[in-house]
Enzyme design. Structure first.
Site, short mmCIF file in Angstrom:
data_model
loop_
_atom_site.label_atom_id
_atom_site.label_comp_id
_atom_site.label_asym_id
_atom_site.label_seq_id
_atom_site.Cartn_x
_atom_site.Cartn_y
_atom_site.Cartn_z
N HIS A 19 12.67 53.76 -16.38
CA HIS A 19 12.45 54.75 -15.36
C HIS A 19 11.01 54.66 -14.60
O HIS A 19 10.72 55.10 -13.95
CB HIS A 19 12.69 56.20 -15.92
CG HIS A 19 13.90 56.58 -16.24
ND1 HIS A 19 14.97 56.55 -15.27
CD2 HIS A 19 14.45 56.96 -17.51
CE1 HIS A 19 15.97 56.96 -15.78
NE2 HIS A 19 15.72 57.28 -17.54
N TYR A 29 10.06 62.97 -16.97
CA TYR A 29 10.76 62.70 -18.39
C TYR A 29 9.93 63.46 -19.31
O TYR A 29 10.59 63.75 -20.34
CB TYR A 29 11.12 61.45 -18.30
CG TYR A 29 12.16 60.88 -17.61
CD1 TYR A 29 13.67 61.29 -18.31
CD2 TYR A 29 12.43 60.29 -16.54
CE1 TYR A 29 14.98 61.08 -17.38
CE2 TYR A 29 13.37 60.14 -15.77
CZ TYR A 29 14.79 60.27 -16.49
OH TYR A 29 15.76 60.09 -15.53
#
Lengths: 713, 713
Positions: free
Chosen positions: A398, A243
């Site tokens: 996440h 990410y």
């Protein structure tokens, strides 16, 4: 003339023009041809845009999820808008400007009448896409193309586009999706970047202000606050490299835009050069071009991702670090931007230098006090290794429940692996390309990682809300005596149980090659079941303990928390004392010596149980189990060795240096004694209580060391 | 001067000298530097030989199996002897000649006293190695090194070496191992090559005669007879590419020796240029540099094997085919021979041309009448595909029971795969690197291949003696109407059941991309169970039939003939009519449409049951089953499509061209009707009875074609 003025007028990035734009603007002037890498990028863009020059824009009513037709079409369209805009900038060919205009006209017809996307799955719906995140990406990309052609459009055309596309999209972002816009999260970075860049391009200062300082303008949200909070002082992004890559693009692209329109802001110097540092951190969080797959991560993803290609060029244009050029070469392509042209030119000019991948600690948390990722590099060339010790904070939604886990790379691939995310990105048949159910039931669970599991549960009971406020305590990151050492402590993940782990890479002459030492210690107050998994890549070879295989039937190892997905392939009784097992993978052998007092069983597992849709890869693990134990202690020594050449049909270097290991504990001190094939021993002391002078007496011999660790004979 | 005379005296290969030898011999003359690839080879040899210049020869008493110390040491030694000999030839440095002499002296001390090797496993024991094959290889390699230095040794030194090493080794080969020597088999080729080359070098015509014409001198055995019988007229070696590669080296090296010492024999013209043809066949039996893993084959093995590197150079030196240079470039290195130097020089001179991989039939059997391997190539560049249809004879003891099977390659890798051999070559912990038990119980069995299985048994009940005399009948290999077609018939493999199969690759505008059609027909006289497996690579996606997964327990699919190794992962009931299933692998999607009347069940399996030592890879298959059926009929259409880019996070081209398939049978005629996404249909007729004019009437429409197959609307 207009074109070259405009391009050169950008000022800060003028060095990136490398002949091309000048060529377009003033054809009479002799300019150098574009460098090969940039020419390839330019040609590729020409080719990819070419079909769109011959057809009416295809701007369908949104319907599909990721991988579906309308989803991919709108993605294509923003790419076409950006690329056509850049093609116009670099070639001066009017047809590209017209294409940008015509595609945006089609959006001007469609967008105002759109309702929220019909797919129900996303938490934050978009209009063009199933989640507003993709809409924000659309805006970031499209505004870059529009910026290149706006000045040659008529006022009426501009009005039509801005009033029907860019302004309502900004409104959608700031009003309908205000909750996302105001977050301190990568989705919000895309949102503010799109709005802020649009503000600069269409001259709407309110957008810029909202983007930089949040909707209230108080700086508690918005871009600057995101820079403050979303990166650690070492440039680590708390969600992890996958990410970080994704988040970087809007950070860097928006920063480039700020620099262009408001250079006095000195955005690249903000917070000690954070937007430069973050790019280096991302490069450093990779091995052989692939990112460490920490947290939710697609395992294929690496430095060749378009986001990093673009970000690298932006940073290179500022700092001219020749090491970045070799990374660009490894990426295989350069960005289709002014900065990309500069990168290509400097590579062609031979300025490139190898990137110096070095051991580093990346602290986590805005203040750097929530743990960190230690990267320990060893070996060279084909035998370059990396040990990644993840002792970070949770990393938000996440994040995986994998603290104190490690990954080990050797011989250009994972040797001890992390599963990454359970997701087939953009594969429609796999839940529309979204995260699979197994991402929760397997990939995030503690047993899916190389970390100690207590009572067949996951850290924090796999509850992100419980986990997020709790940092990991990083203890030591240091090198001495040929030992690179990293250690951390985890509290509260398993109630009253506290876990310590130290990982070391030892490179000393008596060994002849690097070896990894892994030391685990847990202290509880009642009886627990402790499982220490090791997810190895390759083919199991042999063990000092006799594994009894389940040859005619397989059953899952457990019923929940990830265990339900593990087929129990074999089981062994583990006696007291040092043990050994080995596996191999392609051209390399791996030997694991361990001494884990209290461990009475070992399992070999294969992933795939309770997987009705065949979503999981058949990965293998060995799991050491201590049952009914208050504490857990283990040391293991992992050695990669051998050189197996299938083409030559030869195998060399087939004897490991380490033949055994023993763990001796004395209070807060651990003494690790390796037996070597030479007959020598190598002892390393580790202390956990912070004392500076430490000693352990064993078999009548007193061994001393200073500080957290030391070689002591 | 002596060196250059000797080298140039070799005559036929003079063009290969490329400056280097001349440089050594006449340093005053200005010669071009060695080409980069050859310089790398020379430098590598210098480096690999360097340590041996500084130490006493290590010639241990033989003890270990493959991968063990003494085994690897004797392999190293023959390499050192050959390389040091060549280094002397190319550099003129006396120390290299001395090294050859000294290592051979050590063997002269050891060899005469040796008993047969202590390891009991080999059928034909060697002395230096556990099997005599390796001893023969030692001789072939070592004599090449000795040949380069013999003329500079004293007569006494030669006598010591030849009397104690080369002559007794030849005697061991011709007397103790006479049975091997007289075989028509690759082991015998190594044996005769070693003895024959030694005969030339030490001037012992009796050795040469025995090597060429057999021990009796009647030509019923020996090298020429091996060339007659071990290759088909198309240059195919009946054991398959893996052993073809291995066998080629002594064929080519011995032929090079014959050409040098007895050029009048014109050995390279023998049997219509067979020793040239065989090298091309081997190159053609590969995809992306890896050999088709037919029969017992290590799947990693490819064109970069040293045997083919050396053989290619020998052939190139004769025919100067510029296509071979691009193969050499793909090999990445050139042979350390005169011919290797020539290859490198011509690559450096820019003479290379791409190798034209084309569709070809390689007939099997000395006369070409025992079946064959059809290779059908399609697509281009990154999308080059290959379909390999194996309809050969048995291929002797290393043959698998896999006739009428196919392998399909796409996107640079196997899509429909063959397991190859169950063996971890040279991995001591895996049965000493020898063939594993699972090679017999799994890898050779019919179910391990993409071929029809009758009654859960293997072809010929997996009895090589029953299978070896029975050829496969190759029927048609032809191209028309955009269809590349290959078909064959198999009798007697399953008693009264006869099996026909046709594979086609169709490349036509209405499809937009190549598709594979697979047509299977079996005719029996009583009720049978028919299983048609497809060993796919990748991740299962979805199917028109609902698969019920075994989520909480796995059991083997059967009890023997390979079935005991398959875990039954899922099962589906298959209704009548066309069905579809799909999977994907990295960046490609695969769609299989099939119509198999009589098939009532389908299974998804994973390999690994009854595998106590974890020897098998977890490969996946789908198996279509017809139960209690006299006959079997199926057509399937395999289409590879899509372009999934994980770096770009994009997926394109996601719709298959073929949406359905139907099989209509009328006597000996099969009519295959594809439904396309465009709404069109594409019909192909196939006839099995050899008629020239064929027609089938379906739904009131008569469709006609000429010959074995044709597109008919």
């Amino acid at each position: 003339m207009q074109i070259s003025r405009r391009l050169l007028g950008a000022g800060v990035l003028g060095a990136g023009l490398v002949g091309l734009s000048a060529q377009a603007a003033t054809p009479a002037t002799k300019t150098p041809p574009p460098a090969p890498l940039f020419k390839a990028t330019l040609d590729k863009a020409r080719k990819s845009v070419a079909p769109y020059l011959k057809q009416r824009p295809d701007v369908p009513v949104p319907k599909d999820a990721g991988g579906g037709y309308t989803h991919e079409r709108h993605k294509d369209n923003y790419r076409v808008i950006r690329e056509a805009g850049m093609l116009y900038a670099f070639t001066g060919e009017r047809r590209y400007a017209d294409l940008v205009r015509d595609v945006l006209f089609a959006y001007a017809d469609l967008y105002p009448g759109l309702k929220p996307h019909p797919i129900e799955a996303a938490p934050q719906k978009g209009k063009l896409f199933w989640q507003s995140l993709n809409d924000a990406v659309w805006l970031v990309e499209a505004i870059q193309g529009y910026a290149e052609v706006r000045s040659v459009l008529t006022p009426a055309d501009r009005q039509r586009i801005e009033a029907n596309v860019f302004r309502p999209m900004c409104a959608f972002s700031m009003v309908d999706s205000a909750k996302t816009f105001e977050r301190i999260h990568n989705h919000a970075t895309w949102a503010v970047a799109g709005v802020g860049m649009t503000g600069y391009v269409i001259n709407e200062p309110a957008y810029v202000k909202a983007a930089l300082y949040g909707l209230k303008g108080d700086g508690k949200t918005g871009f600057l606050r995101q820079i403050d909070e979303l990166f650690s002082p070492d440039g680590y992004y708390t969600e992890g490299p996958y990410y970080q890559r994704y988040a970087l693009q809007p950070f860097e692209v928006f920063a480039g835009s700020i620099e262009r329109y408001d250079p006095a802001k000195k955005i690249f110097d903000y917070r000690d050069g954070m937007l430069v540092k973050a790019v280096y951190a991302l490069i450093d969080l990779s091995y052989e071009g692939k990112f460490f797959p920490l947290n939710d991560a697609i395992v294929d993803k690496g430095i060749d991702s378009p986001e990093l290609i673009q970000a690298l060029a932006i940073v290179y244009a500022r700092n001219k670090d020749p090491q970045l050029l070799s990374v660009s070469t490894a990426q295989g392509t350069v960005a289709f931007t002014r900065e990309g042209a500069l990168v290509a030119a400097d590579i062609a000019a031979g300025k490139s230098k190898p990137f110096n991948y070095k051991s580093q600690l990346f602290r986590d948390g805005a203040k750097g006090d929530e743990g960190g990722v230690a990267v320990i590099r060893s070996g060279k060339g084909n035998r370059a290794q990396a040990l990644v010790f993840k002792a970070t904070a949770q990393g938000m939604g996440h994040g995986h429940f994998d603290r104190l886990s490690y990954i080990f790379y050797d011989a250009k691939r994972e040797a001890v692996a992390d599963y990454g995310a359970a997701r087939y990105l953009n594969v429609e048949a796999k839940k529309g390309g979204r995260y699979l159910a197994e991402n929760e039931t397997w990939a995030k669970q503690s047993i899916a990682h190389n970390t100690l599991v207590v009572d067949e549960t996951s850290q924090f009971n796999a509850d992100v809300d419980a986990a997020q406020p709790v940092p990991t305590t990083f203890l030591t990151f240091a090198t001495k005596d040929g030992v690179q050492f990293a250690s951390a402590r985890l509290d509260k993940a398993y109630g009253e149980v506290t876990i310590w782990r130290a990982v070391m890479v030892v490179e000393r002459p008596e060994l002849g090659r690097p070896v990894v030492i892994d030391l685990v210690r847990a202290r509880g107050q009642s009886a627990h079941r402790y499982d220490l998994p090791l997810h190895y890549k390759g083919v199991f070879l042999d063990a000092s303990t006799k594994f009894k295989a389940s040859t005619t039937g397989l059953a899952p190892l457990g019923t929940k928390n990830g265990y339900q997905h593990l087929w129990k392939k074999a089981e062994a009784a583990v006696p007291e004392g040092g043990q050994r097992l080995s596996w191999f993978n392609r051209d390399r052998f791996y030997s694991l010596n361990y001494d884990a007092p209290g461990v009475s069983k070992a399992f070999l597992t294969e992933l795939g149980a309770n997987d009705p849709d065949d979503n999981l890869r058949p990965e293998r693990a060995v799991i050491l189990r201590a049952d009914n134990a208050r504490d857990f202690n283990s040391v293991s020594v992992l050695e990669a060795y051998g050189d197996y050449d299938p083409a030559q049909e030869s195998v060399r270097d087939i004897l490991p240096s380490v033949t055994g290991v023993r763990l001796h504990q004395d209070g807060a001190n651990d003494l690790i004694i390796l037996t070597l094939k030479t007959g020598q021993t190598l002892a390393i002391g580790v202390t956990w209580d912070g004392e500076d002078q430490n000693s352990v007496t064993l078999d009548g011999k007193t061994r001393t060391w200073r500080g957290a660790f030391g070689v002591t004979g």
